[in-house]
Design a protein around this motif. Sequence first.
Motif, PDB file in Angstrom:
ATOM      1  N   ASP A   1       0.825  -1.215   0.000  1.00  0.00           N
ATOM      2  CA  ASP A   1       0.000   0.000   0.000  1.00  0.00           C
ATOM      3  C   ASP A   1       0.857   1.262   0.000  1.00  0.00           C
ATOM      4  O   ASP A   1       0.546   2.246   0.641  1.00  0.00           O
ATOM      5  CB  ASP A   1      -0.934   0.018   1.205  1.00  0.00           C
TER       6      ASP A   1
ATOM      7  N   PHE B   1       2.582   4.762  -0.833  1.00  0.00           N
ATOM      8  CA  PHE B   1       2.012   6.036  -1.298  1.00  0.00           C
ATOM      9  C   PHE B   1       2.651   6.520  -2.601  1.00  0.00           C
ATOM     10  O   PHE B   1       2.176   7.495  -3.185  1.00  0.00           O
ATOM     11  CB  PHE B   1       2.205   7.103  -0.233  1.00  0.00           C
TER      12      PHE B   1
ATOM     13  N   ASP C   1       0.730   8.064  -5.727  1.00  0.00           N
ATOM     14  CA  ASP C   1      -0.638   8.487  -5.413  1.00  0.00           C
ATOM     15  C   ASP C   1      -0.842   9.965  -5.721  1.00  0.00           C
ATOM     16  O   ASP C   1       0.071  10.787  -5.585  1.00  0.00           O
ATOM     17  CB  ASP C   1      -0.935   8.233  -3.935  1.00  0.00           C
TER      18      ASP C   1
ATOM     19  N   THR D   1      -5.503   5.123   1.162  1.00  0.00           N
ATOM     20  CA  THR D   1      -4.813   3.941   0.642  1.00  0.00           C
ATOM     21  C   THR D   1      -4.802   2.817   1.668  1.00  0.00           C
ATOM     22  O   THR D   1      -5.185   1.684   1.378  1.00  0.00           O
ATOM     23  CB  THR D   1      -3.376   4.303   0.246  1.00  0.00           C
ATOM     24  N   SER D   2      -4.363   3.127   2.901  1.00  0.00           N
ATOM     25  CA  SER D   2      -4.234   2.103   3.939  1.00  0.00           C
ATOM     26  C   SER D   2      -5.472   1.994   4.815  1.00  0.00           C
ATOM     27  O   SER D   2      -5.643   0.988   5.495  1.00  0.00           O
ATOM     28  CB  SER D   2      -3.027   2.422   4.828  1.00  0.00           C
TER      29      SER D   2
END
Length: 639
Positions: A147, A149, A152, A177-178
């Motif tokens: 996950d 970043f 992103d 995301t997490s």
Amino acid sequence: MPIPPDSPALRAHDALAATPFATRARRRRLAHIAWWAALAGGVALAGAAYRWTEQINIERLRAAGAQRLEVYAASLQNLLDKYDFLPHMLELDRNVLALLEHPEDDKRRLDVNTYLERLSRQAGSRIIYIVDLQGRTLAASNWRQKDSFVGDDIRFRPYLQNALSGRPSGFYGVGTTSGEPGYFYARGVHRDGRMLGVAVVKVNIEEQERGWVQGADKVMLADANGVLFLSSAPAWKYHTLRPLPDSVRAQLEQTRQYHGLALPSLPIRDDAAHLDGTRVVTIGAAGGSEARGSITPPLLVQTRSLAPRQWTFLYLSDLSQARANARAAVLFACVAYGFLLLLFLYVRQRLQAKEQLQAAYNQLELMVAERTSRLERTTQRLMAEAEVRRQAEQQLHRTQNELYQAGKMAVLGQMSASITHELNQPLTALRTMSDNAVLLFERGRMDEARQNLAKISQIVARMGSITGKLKSFARKSNAELGPVSIHTAISNALVLVERRLQLDKVAFTLDISQADVYALCDSNRLEQVLLNLMTNALDALATLERGAPRTLTVGVTETAQSVLIRVADNGPGLTDEAREKLFQPFFTTKPQGEGLGLGLAISEQIVRDFGGSLRSEETTTGASFVIELQAATMEKQDG
């Protein structure tokens, strides 16, 4: 003591014997009325006892809740402040700046990812990442994870928008995301005044919930919209204190602050506000169940704002025990009043007694009259004793005033000695400058004469400041301390000894950095200490043989916590006996009439009031004194 025939007791006895039946009946009716009044008073007392006991218990809960709120707020603030410096550190890293200027460089990206991973592990933060001006994440400390970043697009986040606008900010939200909540720090990364990107640090603040009160008392933390994002009661977390308007829900949806959470409102019932800002509420089950036992007992709600983040702490105290104590107080009041009622019935029964109690009653009246007479005599005797005591207190007060006046005169005597010592040096400088001004006027050097007169005016003003500081020292007043320029203080002190340095042919050396140094003290009193040390050094140098080299050195060194000012000379130095008594009042090594022995004692006390120290150093030649002060910066002065 015999009772006079016309005494009130005997008159009452005769009147009672002659009381007709109708009068006694009226008295019985009044007794009935008094009985009902007493019963009504008992009911009122029970109500007052309930309210009074409940108020006392609520006040105790309020005081305890306010104290705990302060502890929770300070703990959370300390946690947030601990990570505030991290985004600023990333601005100093060359690899971060290089990656923002060359975002396609994979080697730099790997170096920054590794650096962020190591930095996050050392700092204890959750995630650290770098974002470019378009809102795309270039590097992150979780780059190895699924996950990650990296890559992103977070342009929708308010903290990024604020940082890109030049406003460093913080933001609490749930990760898109997490899915893990946290607090985000965002700060722009600049180079040569140009913004290259944004550094973001995510911190997990959920651990704060573990230290909060469990059980009957609850503590919660709400944001500006009333969303409870931290709570000691898990069932209330991510609920709202009030229904959210559609506009607020739309904004939260746009920023994804609580991504994927429904944010239902907490079912608060019986909300009653008080004048002191607290409220009493009951809260239903978070799921909307109305089953018996799903509603909380009455809770006292106290709030504490956490600026500038617009968060609000809520502390809820269970009022069940307070109301139980109030009911116990009512029971005690009823029992006590029942006893009083029985006593009242007994007295009433006694009043209804007829002839068999009449003699005892009359005898009681006679005893009361006799006891009253004794009390009158005792009262007169006590009044006489009180008058004697009052006169003794007045005499004691006058004696205390005389002792206080004698103490004031003793202090004034010490101050006069201090003023005589401290003003002797500037008076010498004034005499020298006045002579120079006359010479300059005679030679027509008007500009230099004006400058000389200006210096005389400054010295006169400084003499007034010295007397004020000596007066403040004698009274041990606490003058406000602040950052003081050491360069300026030394320069001002040199003005008063500059002429003497020239006349005595003393080589003066100033060892100080070009950058200004600041210490936490008072400027006038620091100049007074420096002037005293320089004058003592010149007096010592004056005892050397004619033609011998004379040097006076002032050095300044600075550390992270302190500033050291060293005044040294190459004079005859100090003996062991003199070193032991240096800072004792009225001790001097100068000839009689040339010193009072107060200069070093006053200087040592002044430096001690600054929170520093004045000491003598052992040297191979001459004498050396060191002033140690707390270091300060101009930022402290501005704040």
